[in-house]
Design an enzyme around this catalytic site. Structure first.
Site, PDB file in Angstrom:
ATOM      1  N   PHE A   1       4.058   4.698   1.448  1.00 38.30           N
ATOM      2  CA  PHE A   1       3.890   3.652   0.438  1.00 38.30           C
ATOM      3  C   PHE A   1       3.760   4.239  -0.971  1.00 38.30           C
ATOM      4  O   PHE A   1       3.254   3.579  -1.883  1.00 38.30           O
ATOM      5  CB  PHE A   1       2.645   2.815   0.761  1.00 38.30           C
ATOM      6  CG  PHE A   1       1.427   3.657   1.044  1.00 38.30           C
ATOM      7  CD1 PHE A   1       0.571   4.026   0.028  1.00 38.30           C
ATOM      8  CD2 PHE A   1       1.169   4.103   2.333  1.00 38.30           C
ATOM      9  CE1 PHE A   1      -0.532   4.824   0.288  1.00 38.30           C
ATOM     10  CE2 PHE A   1       0.055   4.896   2.604  1.00 38.30           C
ATOM     11  CZ  PHE A   1      -0.791   5.258   1.574  1.00 38.30           C
ATOM     12  N   TYR A   2       4.238   5.458  -1.186  1.00 39.05           N
ATOM     13  CA  TYR A   2       4.129   6.115  -2.490  1.00 39.05           C
ATOM     14  C   TYR A   2       5.273   5.741  -3.423  1.00 39.05           C
ATOM     15  O   TYR A   2       5.842   6.584  -4.111  1.00 39.05           O
ATOM     16  CB  TYR A   2       4.106   7.637  -2.307  1.00 39.05           C
ATOM     17  CG  TYR A   2       2.782   8.216  -1.888  1.00 39.05           C
ATOM     18  CD1 TYR A   2       1.677   7.414  -1.632  1.00 39.05           C
ATOM     19  CD2 TYR A   2       2.631   9.594  -1.738  1.00 39.05           C
ATOM     20  CE1 TYR A   2       0.469   7.961  -1.234  1.00 39.05           C
ATOM     21  CE2 TYR A   2       1.424  10.151  -1.342  1.00 39.05           C
ATOM     22  CZ  TYR A   2       0.348   9.331  -1.087  1.00 39.05           C
ATOM     23  OH  TYR A   2      -0.843   9.890  -0.700  1.00 39.05           O
ATOM     24  N   GLY A   3       5.624   4.475  -3.449  1.00 34.53           N
ATOM     25  CA  GLY A   3       6.681   4.023  -4.345  1.00 34.53           C
ATOM     26  C   GLY A   3       6.484   2.563  -4.684  1.00 34.53           C
ATOM     27  O   GLY A   3       5.707   1.851  -4.037  1.00 34.53           O
TER      28      GLY A   3
END
Length: 411
Positions: free
Chosen positions: A121-123
């Site tokens: 979920f790093y975007g």
């Protein structure tokens, strides 16, 4: 002679001993020059941690001591956090990110690895943008894959903004076409792991839940992850933002390779120390995220500075709190200036000093900052240096919590 540091019943050598290479049997000596000096190692459930990176010294392959596993996987004592390469509105060009990643990986020799820390979920659009970035990087530079230890966070329900450690109701391969919407209320672990592998294009080395799901006991979570390891989705199980108690419970179910917690001069709570101590007893690698206080402790931010990225939600960087916390940053700057190093190097060397099983993972998206961060591996703080830093940390009260209200910590 090298100084010795005690870890349980095992002795570890500090960075100073170059004479050891001459004392090893001839067949055990490394032939020629190496880009990494690893005079001292720690085994933590198969992860062999290097205590030094330096492109100018010879390397002694067999100079290590064991306190756990036996796979021979060598992990450098400074890693690389990749989150801010993609978790921002302004897109960072691929080539800038790629040069930053390569700068760290170029420091290690064959057989050694550097932790690259990423997340499902790093975007922003899509949430998997960080995984896609790594996919593009290794597609372009496949020769670097063997130098990287890929640690991935997942098990997080983006719609509900909460952890989801549910066992997967789907059989292997049955991934919903839109995993963030189907099912709408669940983000089962099996779906998360398969989604990660799909976006990466290869299996990661380690998987960890972003937080321990309060609706599922950690024993259930680890049992599920153990099954996914056996199916070949990843090789190591990690934990993130968990308490000492959770770590100890998890380790009873399956060996835990790493536990990721926030560690920095402005985040050194009692529970931080408890987790580090428990990890030492359990032979677990401690991965320290945000070792530079989200960049603040290495910054030149002035009163009134505002933020447009994820830091805008940090209570410690809010108006009023930021101004109070600048005093801590400035006090550390006086020490780093006296030592002839940067604040980043000071903070990272301090985190490394907490134990041979502690590895900070500072984030950076530029080559110059990456090299600055990794050079902290060459900084050896004396006892008097550490005393001054610790007294400085204790002298200031940090204003603001680590996270906004409602964000789970020490799960």
């Amino acid at each position: 002679m090298a100084e010795r540091h005690k870890l349980a019943d095992i002795n570890f050598l500090s960075h100073d001993s170059l004479q050891l290479h001459a004392r090893l049997p001839t067949h055990q000596r490394h032939k020629g020059k190496s880009r990494a000096k690893d005079l001292g190692w720690c085994w933590v459930h198969g992860l062999k941690v290097s205590t030094h990176l330096n492109p100018t010294f010879e390397r002694c392959d067999d100079n290590y001591y064991c306190c756990g596993g036996s796979t021979g996987l060598q992990v450098a004592n400074v890693g690389h956090g990749l989150m801010m390469m993609t978790w921002k509105e302004k897109v960072v060009p691929d080539e800038e990110c790629f040069e930053s990643i390569k700068a760290g990986l170029d420091l290690v020799s064959p057989g050694e690895k550097i932790i690259l820390n990423t997340g499902e979920f790093y975007g922003l659009n899509p949430p998997e943008a960080n995984l896609a970035l790594l996919n593009r990087f290794f597609t372009k530079y496949p020769e670097y894959r063997e130098r990287a230890f890929i640690s991935v966070k997942g098990g997080f329900n983006m719609k509900a903004r909460q952890s989801d450690g549910s066992p997967s109701p789907f059989e292997k391969g049955e991934i919903p076409s839109t995993v963030h919407g189907n099912p709408p209320c669940l983000r089962p672990l099996g779906i998360s792991v398969e989604n990660i592998n799909k976006w990466l294009g290869f299996k990661p080395d380690l998987f960890e839940c972003a937080r321990q799901d309060k609706n599922h006991p950690v024993e259930e979570t680890i049992s599920t992850l153990k099954g996914l390891v056996e199916e070949g989705f990843f090789d190591y199980i990690g934990l993130s933002e968990v308490s000492e108690a959770t770590l100890r419970r998890a380790a009873k179910i399956h060996p835990i390779a790493a536990v990721e917690i926030e560690i920095s001069p402005w985040t050194y709570e009692l529970e931080t120390r408890n987790v580090i101590q428990a990890a030492k007893e359990l032979d677990v690698l401690v991965v320290g995220y945000s070792p530079l206080g989200h960049g603040f402790l290495a910054s030149n931010y002035q009163p009134g500075t505002t933020f447009s990225d994820i830091r805008a939600h940090s209570p410690r960087l809010a108006p009023g709190a930021l101004e109070a916390n600048i005093k801590v940053r400035d006090a550390l700057t006086k020490i780093s200036t006296k030592l002839g190093i940067t604040n980043a190097q000071l903070c990272l060397a301090w985190v490394v000093s907490l134990g041979p099983h502690v590895v900070p993972i500072p984030g950076s998206h530029t080559k110059s900052r990456t090299l600055e961060n990794f050079s902290a591996s060459n900084v050896k703080l004396s006892e008097s240096d550490l005393k001054e830093i610790n007294e400085t940390i204790e002298a200031f009260e940090i204003v603001g919590n680590r996270y906004p209200a409602g964000v789970p910590v020490w799960t």
